[in-house]
Write a protein that holds these residues in place. Structure first.
Motif, PDB file in Angstrom:
ATOM      1  N   ALA A  85       0.954  -1.122   0.037  1.00 48.29           N
ATOM      2  CA  ALA A  85      -0.084   0.039  -0.280  1.00 48.29           C
ATOM      3  C   ALA A  85       1.053   1.251  -0.014  1.00 48.29           C
ATOM      4  O   ALA A  85       0.634   2.035   0.715  1.00 48.29           O
ATOM      5  CB  ALA A  85      -1.062   0.036   1.328  1.00 48.29           C
ATOM      6  N   SER A 130      -5.990  -2.093  10.182  1.00 48.20           N
ATOM      7  CA  SER A 130      -7.192  -2.953  10.065  1.00 48.20           C
ATOM      8  C   SER A 130      -8.253  -3.122  11.134  1.00 48.20           C
ATOM      9  O   SER A 130      -9.446  -3.421  11.207  1.00 48.20           O
ATOM     10  CB  SER A 130      -6.788  -4.486   9.494  1.00 48.20           C
ATOM     11  N   PRO A 171     -12.319   1.064   1.175  1.00 49.77           N
ATOM     12  CA  PRO A 171     -11.023   0.955   1.675  1.00 49.77           C
ATOM     13  C   PRO A 171     -10.186   1.199   0.649  1.00 49.77           C
ATOM     14  O   PRO A 171     -10.502   1.291  -0.582  1.00 49.77           O
ATOM     15  CB  PRO A 171     -10.799  -0.523   2.286  1.00 49.77           C
ATOM     16  N   TYR A 172      -8.964   1.321   0.894  1.00 48.61           N
ATOM     17  CA  TYR A 172      -7.916   1.566  -0.201  1.00 48.61           C
ATOM     18  C   TYR A 172      -7.810   0.410  -0.959  1.00 48.61           C
ATOM     19  O   TYR A 172      -7.897  -0.734  -0.587  1.00 48.61           O
ATOM     20  CB  TYR A 172      -6.567   1.847   0.452  1.00 48.61           C
ATOM     21  N   GLY A 195      -4.228  -3.729   0.120  1.00 44.98           N
ATOM     22  CA  GLY A 195      -4.117  -3.992   1.574  1.00 44.98           C
ATOM     23  C   GLY A 195      -2.629  -3.673   2.226  1.00 44.98           C
ATOM     24  O   GLY A 195      -1.683  -4.049   1.507  1.00 44.98           O
ATOM     25  N   ASP A 196      -2.527  -3.204   3.447  1.00 40.12           N
ATOM     26  CA  ASP A 196      -1.248  -3.096   3.988  1.00 40.12           C
ATOM     27  C   ASP A 196      -0.616  -4.532   4.195  1.00 40.12           C
ATOM     28  O   ASP A 196      -1.281  -5.676   4.567  1.00 40.12           O
ATOM     29  CB  ASP A 196      -1.303  -2.589   5.408  1.00 40.12           C
ATOM     30  N   GLN A 199      -2.995  -7.851   3.073  1.00 36.61           N
ATOM     31  CA  GLN A 199      -3.993  -8.579   3.800  1.00 36.61           C
ATOM     32  C   GLN A 199      -4.542  -7.446   4.938  1.00 36.61           C
ATOM     33  O   GLN A 199      -5.943  -8.028   5.077  1.00 36.61           O
ATOM     34  CB  GLN A 199      -3.084  -9.618   4.698  1.00 36.61           C
ATOM     35  N   ARG A 200      -3.998  -6.429   5.171  1.00 36.53           N
ATOM     36  CA  ARG A 200      -5.097  -5.666   6.109  1.00 36.53           C
ATOM     37  C   ARG A 200      -5.496  -4.648   5.352  1.00 36.53           C
ATOM     38  O   ARG A 200      -4.914  -3.732   4.991  1.00 36.53           O
ATOM     39  CB  ARG A 200      -3.889  -5.254   7.215  1.00 36.53           C
ATOM     40  N   SER A 201      -6.787  -4.571   5.340  1.00 39.66           N
ATOM     41  CA  SER A 201      -7.461  -3.239   4.629  1.00 39.66           C
ATOM     42  C   SER A 201      -7.768  -2.056   5.472  1.00 39.66           C
ATOM     43  O   SER A 201      -7.620  -2.198   6.605  1.00 39.66           O
ATOM     44  CB  SER A 201      -8.813  -3.825   4.256  1.00 39.66           C
ATOM     45  N   ASP A 237      -7.722   5.040   3.207  1.00 36.64           N
ATOM     46  CA  ASP A 237      -6.839   5.939   2.844  1.00 36.64           C
ATOM     47  C   ASP A 237      -6.945   7.304   3.202  1.00 36.64           C
ATOM     48  O   ASP A 237      -7.968   8.045   2.524  1.00 36.64           O
ATOM     49  CB  ASP A 237      -6.225   5.801   1.141  1.00 36.64           C
ATOM     50  N   ASP A 294     -13.271  -4.357  12.881  1.00 34.02           N
ATOM     51  CA  ASP A 294     -12.500  -3.578  12.375  1.00 34.02           C
ATOM     52  C   ASP A 294     -12.497  -2.168  13.118  1.00 34.02           C
ATOM     53  O   ASP A 294     -11.749  -1.506  12.973  1.00 34.02           O
ATOM     54  CB  ASP A 294     -12.676  -3.207  10.898  1.00 34.02           C
TER      55      ASP A 294
END
Length: 304
Positions: A83, A97, A110-111, A114-115, A118-120, A123, A149
């Motif tokens: 990301a 997340s 979400p962006y 994912g980071d 895997q982690r949404s 932004d 979340d």
């Protein structure tokens, strides 16, 4: 007569009561202890004035500067992850997340990446600075209401509902090494009052440019992967060959070739380039290219 532990009413009030007229009484002080905001959890509110006084040029910088932001947050200057260039907030160090970002109390998309794949997260760079009226930060978990979340907390960005006027702002900056220029400009224009005209239309525009800072532009150990002159390791990439199936390496993390003649590390054949990049900044012996050796410094391709 005293109200709230220390407010005295004037004789005029007493006379007004005797006359049968009740006047408005404003209590400007009280000894009764009360919370600033009575909610089920602690909520920090950043008003429009607070945001302007920070001197920040984006909502991402404002949100990520609060004390509750911790490990796991994503900076817009981080470009090496999935990301890259996005910005996310991580309350209480529980990752992006687990921190819910709302706009006007509603979820937003979400962006796209994912980071770490895997982690949404949302932004923060996608929210224009001049469109924000205030920011509410719930510093406690709200998973019972919003889901998993929101385990770390909730950041609710409230946009302006009625803006009339014109504003424009710009800023520029540069590092002490005369690189990494940062330029930003934002503006807003709105017309129509909700109270008088029953409508309001406003438009905001944000633009920001940040130039890269190459890692090799910094001196000494930060600007090269070979840290042997300062007691560290040589972490340049490459491979050496001793001419046999096992092979050998002579510096730090260099990888030997395997029986098929291919390097075991992450360097493939670089024909004709070893002579140009096989220099040892520590002043050691140049590797013998005839034995299949090749070194390259990954710092030359990295940014800060």
């Amino acid at each position: 007569m005293f109200i709230g532990g220390g407010i005295a009413l004037s004789m005029q009030m007493a006379n007004a009561q005797n006359a049968g007229d009740m006047q408005k009484v404003e209590i400007t002080g009280s000894s009764i202890k009360r919370a600033e905001a009575e909610t089920i959890s602690v909520v920090q509110t950043l008003s429009r004035k607070d945001i302007e006084q920070t001197g920040k040029t984006s909502i991402a910088e404002v949100v990520r500067s609060i004390s509750a932001d911790n490990n796991g947050s994503i900076s817009g200057s981080f470009t090496n992850g999935f990301a890259g260039s996005a910005s996310g907030v991580s309350l209480r160090g529980l990752s992006v997340s687990s921190t819910l970002v709302l706009i006007n109390g509603r979820r937003t998309a979400p962006y796209g990446f994912g980071d770490d794949g895997q982690r949404s997260f949302v932004d923060l760079n996608s929210i224009p600075l001049d469109a924000v009226d205030r920011i509410d930060i719930l510093k406690d978990g709200a998973s019972a209401i919003y889901g998993s979340d929101a385990i770390a907390g909730v950041v609710n960005v409230i946009l302006r509902q009625n803006y009339v006027g014109k504003t424009i702002s710009a800023s520029t900056g540069i590092s002490g090494e005369r690189d990494g220029n940062v330029n930003s400009i934002s503006g807003a224009v709105g017309f129509g009052d909700l109270q008088a005209d029953k409508y309001n239309v406003f438009v905001t525009v944000d633009a920001k440019q940040q130039k890269r800072i190459d890692q090799n532009s910094r001196e000494k150990w930060l600007g090269q992967a070979d840290a042997r002159p300062w007691g560290g390791r040589d972490q340049r990439n490459g491979h050496t060959s001793a001419g046999n199936a096992g092979g050998s390496s002579f510096l730090g993390t260099l990888r030997p070739v395997n029986a098929a003649g291919a390097p075991n590390g992450n360097v493939t054949n670089l024909p004709g380039s070893c002579d140009a990049i096989n220099l040892d900044p520590a002043g050691g012996t140049l590797h013998d290219n005839s034995r299949g050796g090749c070194l390259w410094d990954p710092v030359d391709y990295a940014t800060i």
